[in-house]
Design a protein around this motif. Structure first.
Motif, PDB file in Angstrom:
ATOM      1  N   MET A   9       0.883  -1.180   0.000  1.00 35.17           N
ATOM      2  CA  MET A   9       0.000   0.000   0.000  1.00 35.17           C
ATOM      3  C   MET A   9       0.914   1.221   0.000  1.00 35.17           C
ATOM      4  N   GLN A  10       0.692   2.124  -0.970  1.00 30.04           N
ATOM      5  CA  GLN A  10       1.597   3.277  -1.096  1.00 30.04           C
ATOM      6  C   GLN A  10       0.825   4.582  -1.149  1.00 30.04           C
ATOM      7  N   ASN A  24      -0.684   9.893   3.386  1.00 26.20           N
ATOM      8  CA  ASN A  24       0.488   9.294   2.723  1.00 26.20           C
ATOM      9  C   ASN A  24       1.015   8.054   3.458  1.00 26.20           C
ATOM     10  N   VAL A  25       0.117   7.143   3.772  1.00 34.37           N
ATOM     11  CA  VAL A  25       0.509   5.955   4.537  1.00 34.37           C
ATOM     12  C   VAL A  25       1.022   4.866   3.598  1.00 34.37           C
ATOM     13  N   VAL A  51      -9.902   0.601   4.224  1.00 35.59           N
ATOM     14  CA  VAL A  51      -9.534   0.900   2.828  1.00 35.59           C
ATOM     15  C   VAL A  51      -9.064  -0.393   2.151  1.00 35.59           C
ATOM     16  N   LEU A  52      -8.230  -1.163   2.853  1.00 39.91           N
ATOM     17  CA  LEU A  52      -7.688  -2.392   2.275  1.00 39.91           C
ATOM     18  C   LEU A  52      -8.781  -3.441   2.038  1.00 39.91           C
ATOM     19  N   SER A  60      -6.648   8.743  -2.586  1.00 42.32           N
ATOM     20  CA  SER A  60      -5.509   8.647  -3.514  1.00 42.32           C
ATOM     21  C   SER A  60      -4.517   7.639  -2.957  1.00 42.32           C
ATOM     22  N   GLY A  61      -3.622   7.172  -3.848  1.00 40.23           N
ATOM     23  CA  GLY A  61      -2.656   6.147  -3.459  1.00 40.23           C
ATOM     24  C   GLY A  61      -2.858   4.891  -4.292  1.00 40.23           C
ATOM     25  N   SER A  62      -2.070   3.862  -4.008  1.00 36.01           N
ATOM     26  CA  SER A  62      -2.177   2.631  -4.796  1.00 36.01           C
ATOM     27  C   SER A  62      -2.010   1.399  -3.907  1.00 36.01           C
TER      28      SER A  62
END
Length: 504
Positions: A9-10, A24-25, A51-52, A60-62
């Motif tokens: 997770m980025q 920004n975790v 979220v996961l 936002s993020g990937s």
């Protein structure tokens, strides 16, 4: 242990109503590791896992599984990607009326149009093999509703194996288990690890984290502040990262003279949630009872208020033993509770501010069974001014107030009543900094009037700031006591996380 990354997770960001919950975790879980995710209450652990698991959509993020980008917008997306959860509330994930085999093979069975074509003997056999792989011997034809909680957990984990789980989230799974059951669960987690599955383990019990986890990630205030190999860290270091800031003197304590004992509690017990609890509170004294979520604080407050029935123990107010068979008995004995779930238990959301503030004293402002409107209005205006309740008028429905103002109403209704003992259960939960300051001032004023205050909280900084004495609760027991100025956040968190009994 494999070093390939199972999950990455980025730069995960998530806000609610413009307030950042995750900033920004990054979280990386390797194939075949047990990775602890830790943080104090409100650090962002649950939000990140939601979220996961697809309960929340990220802003936002990937997220990558096995090096492939995956879009998770629903729980179905997460399961399709091999991400599964084992929650404390295990019954929500199982179908109690169905058999063990039916629960384990649920996906397979539901994909068939007719159960007539299913080979039940081979399904039972497969279920037995999966359970055996976990070292569990549970009769597969038994209905799930007949199983213990620990057995239900194993059935759910067996299902995950049949569904090709790649990452399993364990959210406080040991909280409801006995020590023996917890040990068995850890053996299962280590089996998953040896099968190359990545396990994320959330717990407030730090000793079990250090015994079973390969790496630890700590979150604080919605950010990742540490990822470390467990062998390179210590409980003290983890506690320091979880707490971050030292206590800021934002809320100066109002000193009050402390008098004679008002509340005496001896041997109070209910099942395994409150176990042999004894303490006393003097006039003008604020005693904080701190602990993690699930320590038994709320259950203790409900026993003291007569909302739940005790199995053993005595409670005295001003030297007189009180019968706590219902809340009305507690109120008559001079005990008031400001509950954690204020919208469900502390206020009537559909009623006006004025009516809520008069509820405990209706007998005082009524004559011959008729309510005096003028007395009710006067009571409301005095309390609104005294507490700084921000409402358009006393007639405004309480549901339209902010969380902090609702809490002031929940507290304020007790002020005109004949109350000697105030129980506050997580009184600052979900309130802003300004309302928090007001609530501390109100509690300080009550202590100044000679009231006995029991302040139950998982916010250790608040306890250090407001309390004359701090008691630490863990797994239903009081495990430590500290006079004012003798405790640190680190000591409190260590005890609340299953450390040894200490008296300051």
């Amino acid at each position: 242990m494999g070093t390939t990354s199972k999950l990455s997770m980025q730069n995960i960001n998530k806000s609610f109503a413009g307030v950042p919950a995750l900033q920004n975790v990054d979280l990386e879980v390797r194939a075949g590791e047990i990775h602890a995710l830790l943080g104090a209450n409100g650090a962002g652990k649950s939000t990140l896992m939601k979220v996961l698991s697809g309960a929340y959509e990220l802003d936002s993020g990937s997220i990558e599984i096995d090096g492939k980008l995956i879009a998770i917008k629903t729980p179905g997306d997460a399961k399709a990607g091999g991400i599964h959860c084992v929650y404390q509330e295990i019954d929500t994930a199982l179908v109690p009326q169905l058999s063990v085999t039916e629960n384990i093979m649920l996906d397979r069975i539901s994909s068939h149009h007719s159960s007539m074509w299913l080979q039940w003997s081979s399904l039972h056999k497969e279920a037995e093999l999966v359970l055996a792989r976990l070292g569990a011997s549970i009769p597969v034809r038994k209905k799930v509703e007949e199983l213990t909680l620990a057995e239900k957990q194993l059935v759910l984990i067996a299902r995950l194996l049949t569904e090709q789980a790649k990452v399993v989230i364990f959210d406080e799974p040991t909280a409801p288990l006995s020590l023996e059951e917890a040990e068995r669960l850890f053996r299962v987690m280590h089996q998953l690890k040896s099968d190359g599955i990545g396990c994320i383990f959330i717990s407030h019990r730090l000793p079990e984290v250090f015994q079973n986890c390969d790496r630890i990630t700590v979150m604080r205030d919605g950010q990742r502040v540490l990822t470390t190999e467990t062998k390179d860290s210590s409980i003290d270091e983890i506690v320091r990262f979880m707490l971050g800031r030292t206590f800021e003197e934002e809320f100066p304590k109002i000193e009050a003279p402390i008098g004679a004992t008002v509340l005496e509690v001896k041997g109070l017990t209910r099942s395994h949630v409150v176990r042999d609890v004894s303490f006393e509170v003097k006039s003008g004294e604020i005693v904080a009872i701190v602990g993690s979520v699930g320590a038994g604080k709320t259950e203790l407050s409900r026993l003291l208020f007569g909302a739940d029935l005790k199995e053993a123990g005595t409670v005295k107010v001003n030297g007189q033993e009180v019968k706590l068979d219902e809340p009305a008995s507690a109120i008559r004995s001079g005990i008031a509770l400001v509950p954690e779930e204020r919208r469900k238990q502390g206020i009537l959301v559909a009623e006006s501010v004025k009516r809520n503030l008069s509820l405990p004293i209706l007998n005082l402002i009524s004559k011959f069974g008729f309510l005096s409107r003028s007395a009710e209005t006067l009571n409301a205006s005095q309390l609104i001014n005294r507490l700084g309740i921000k409402a358009s008028s006393a007639s405004q429905q309480t549901m339209y107030l902010s969380g902090g103002n609702q809490q002031k109403v929940s507290i304020g209704k007790w002020l005109p009543a004949d109350v000697d003992v105030f129980l506050f259960d997580e009184p600052t939960k979900g309130v802003d900094i300004g309302a928090k300051s007001d609530i501390f001032r109100i509690i300080g004023d009550l202590a100044g009037q000679g009231k006995a205050i029991v302040y139950l909280t998982c916010e250790f900084t608040e306890a250090l700031g407001i309390a004359d004495r701090i008691l630490v609760m863990c797994d239903g027991r009081l495990v430590g006591t500290f006079p004012r100025g003798k405790a640190t956040q680190e000591q409190l968190l260590l005890l609340a996380s299953g450390g040894e009994e200490v008296t300051g």
